[in-house]
Motif scaffolding. Structure first.
Motif, PDB file in Angstrom:
ATOM      1  N   ALA A   1       0.836  -1.202   0.000  1.00  7.12           N
ATOM      2  CA  ALA A   1       0.000   0.000   0.000  1.00  7.12           C
ATOM      3  C   ALA A   1       0.871   1.252   0.000  1.00  7.12           C
ATOM      4  O   ALA A   1       0.579   2.236  -0.700  1.00  7.12           O
ATOM      5  N   ALA A   2       1.947   1.238   0.783  1.00  4.35           N
ATOM      6  CA  ALA A   2       2.872   2.372   0.790  1.00  4.35           C
ATOM      7  C   ALA A   2       3.532   2.532  -0.575  1.00  4.35           C
ATOM      8  O   ALA A   2       3.669   3.656  -1.089  1.00  4.35           O
TER       9      ALA A   2
ATOM     10  N   ALA B   1       2.289   1.586  -3.433  1.00  2.00           N
ATOM     11  CA  ALA B   1       1.271   2.029  -4.391  1.00  2.00           C
ATOM     12  C   ALA B   1       1.117   3.544  -4.368  1.00  2.00           C
ATOM     13  O   ALA B   1       0.848   4.167  -5.408  1.00  2.00           O
ATOM     14  N   ALA B   2       1.271   4.132  -3.196  1.00  2.00           N
ATOM     15  CA  ALA B   2       1.043   5.574  -3.046  1.00  2.00           C
ATOM     16  C   ALA B   2       2.117   6.418  -3.716  1.00  2.00           C
ATOM     17  O   ALA B   2       1.875   7.597  -4.006  1.00  2.00           O
ATOM     18  N   VAL B   3       3.299   5.847  -3.971  1.00  2.00           N
ATOM     19  CA  VAL B   3       4.399   6.638  -4.533  1.00  2.00           C
ATOM     20  C   VAL B   3       4.821   6.149  -5.916  1.00  2.00           C
ATOM     21  O   VAL B   3       5.861   6.551  -6.428  1.00  2.00           O
TER      22      VAL B   3
ATOM     23  N   GLU C   1       3.241   4.675 -10.051  1.00  2.00           N
ATOM     24  CA  GLU C   1       2.113   4.779 -10.979  1.00  2.00           C
ATOM     25  C   GLU C   1       1.964   3.576 -11.889  1.00  2.00           C
ATOM     26  O   GLU C   1       0.857   3.291 -12.352  1.00  2.00           O
TER      27      GLU C   1
ATOM     28  N   ILE D   1      -6.233  -2.240  -2.183  1.00  2.00           N
ATOM     29  CA  ILE D   1      -4.928  -1.880  -2.756  1.00  2.00           C
ATOM     30  C   ILE D   1      -4.996  -1.923  -4.275  1.00  2.00           C
ATOM     31  O   ILE D   1      -4.419  -1.073  -4.965  1.00  2.00           O
TER      32      ILE D   1
ATOM     33  N   LEU E   1      -6.662   1.328  -5.333  1.00  2.00           N
ATOM     34  CA  LEU E   1      -5.796   2.479  -5.106  1.00  2.00           C
ATOM     35  C   LEU E   1      -4.618   2.505  -6.084  1.00  2.00           C
ATOM     36  O   LEU E   1      -4.112   3.582  -6.427  1.00  2.00           O
ATOM     37  N   SER E   2      -4.176   1.339  -6.516  1.00  2.00           N
ATOM     38  CA  SER E   2      -3.057   1.257  -7.461  1.00  2.00           C
ATOM     39  C   SER E   2      -3.511   1.191  -8.912  1.00  2.00           C
ATOM     40  O   SER E   2      -2.690   1.052  -9.808  1.00  2.00           O
TER      41      SER E   2
END
Length: 284
Positions: free
Chosen positions: A52-53, A55-57, A59, A86, A89-90
């Motif tokens: 998840a971390a 995925a946030a940074v 693309e 996840i 979000l990704s």
């Protein structure tokens, strides 16, 4: 053959930079996937939260559990929801590699019976498929409207049958190119026997270390992680690719064996390992 890189989520000294900066560098370098490894009774970062971390940074890069020990997650509906979250979000980048694991202490800590892990896993595969298909009122729906790409690990005939029945392919774990090549006919036979078209996707795992401290890093990280494994501890250490020539040999070996993707897992949490591996894998 695609080349992915593992996140150092099981390296004892890992910190934020070893996940966040590592993920950014891996995507910029052109690696196909970011992988995580699972354990419970060990001071590693939890695989899904780690992804998840990542995925946030990022693309584009795929987010792979290689593998997640599914039966430790006794609330299967919640596990399916977490994975789907996840995936959303990704924007559809999750590749869920799952298997049963074998560590008794992980199962004891989870309150799950080790002897029942195979039966639990079979039930989980059915339940997760049902959740992702929208049959249980549990959302969100996976990003692409169907389940995330699913890989199943293991080296026994039952594992290969699960691949054919439930998954998109097989993830082999360690063992080297020769063991990988020796197992692939059985995986493909199970796939054919189940009436599946084409061939299963197959993913391989190997460990690496680069730089002046590579040998020390490998001995420390793999020695700690496999401390429970008796003689196999030294086998894991000896089997890791130590240095550029050894890494290139592993890449060439798995490519010749017919792997669709090789994910190289690090023995150090230093993000510079990403750049060093990219120089070998991609010539830059």
């Amino acid at each position: 053959m695609d080349i992915g890189i593992g996140l150092p989520n099981t390296v004892l000294e890992v910190d934020r930079a070893g996940i966040v900066e590592w993920s950014r560098r891996a995507e910029a370098a052109g690696f196909s996937s970011l992988g995580t490894i699972d354990r419970l009774v060990y001071p590693n970062f939890e695989p899904l939260i780690t992804l998840a971390a990542a995925a946030a940074v990022t693309e584009r890069i795929r987010l792979l559990t290689d593998i997640l020990i599914a039966p430790l997650h006794s609330n299967t509906a919640l596990l399916a929801k977490q994975v789907a979250t996840i995936d959303c979000l990704s924007e559809g980048r999750v590749v869920l590699g799952v298997a049963v694991g074998s560590r008794p202490d992980d199962y004891t800590a989870s309150g799950v019976e080790l002897s029942r892990r195979g039966r639990i896993f079979d039930e989980q595969l059915q339940t997760m498929t049902s959740v992702w298909a929208g049959e249980r009122g549990i959302g969100p729906a996976p990003f692409r409207g169907s389940r995330p790409q699913l890989l199943i690990g293991g080296t026994q005939p039952r594992s290969f049958a699960r691949v054919a029945q439930h998954a998109d392919g097989w993830t082999s774990g360690g063992g080297g190119p020769q063991a990988f090549a020796a197992a692939m006919p059985a995986v493909r036979q199970a796939w054919s026997d189940a009436g599946r078209d084409g061939n299963p996707r197959n993913v391989a795992l190997a460990y690496f270390g680069l730089g002046d401290t590579a040998a020390t890093d490998i001995a420390h990280t793999l020695g700690s992680y496999y401390a429970f494994a008796g003689p196999y501890r030294q086998t894991a250490i000896d089997g890791a690719a130590d240095g550029p020539a050894a890494v290139q040999a592993v890449i060439d070996g798995y490519r010749a064996a017919g792997a669709d993707e090789l994910v190289l897992f690090p023995a150090s949490a230093d993000p510079a390992q990403v750049d060093r591996l990219a120089e070998i894998a991609f010539g830059r």
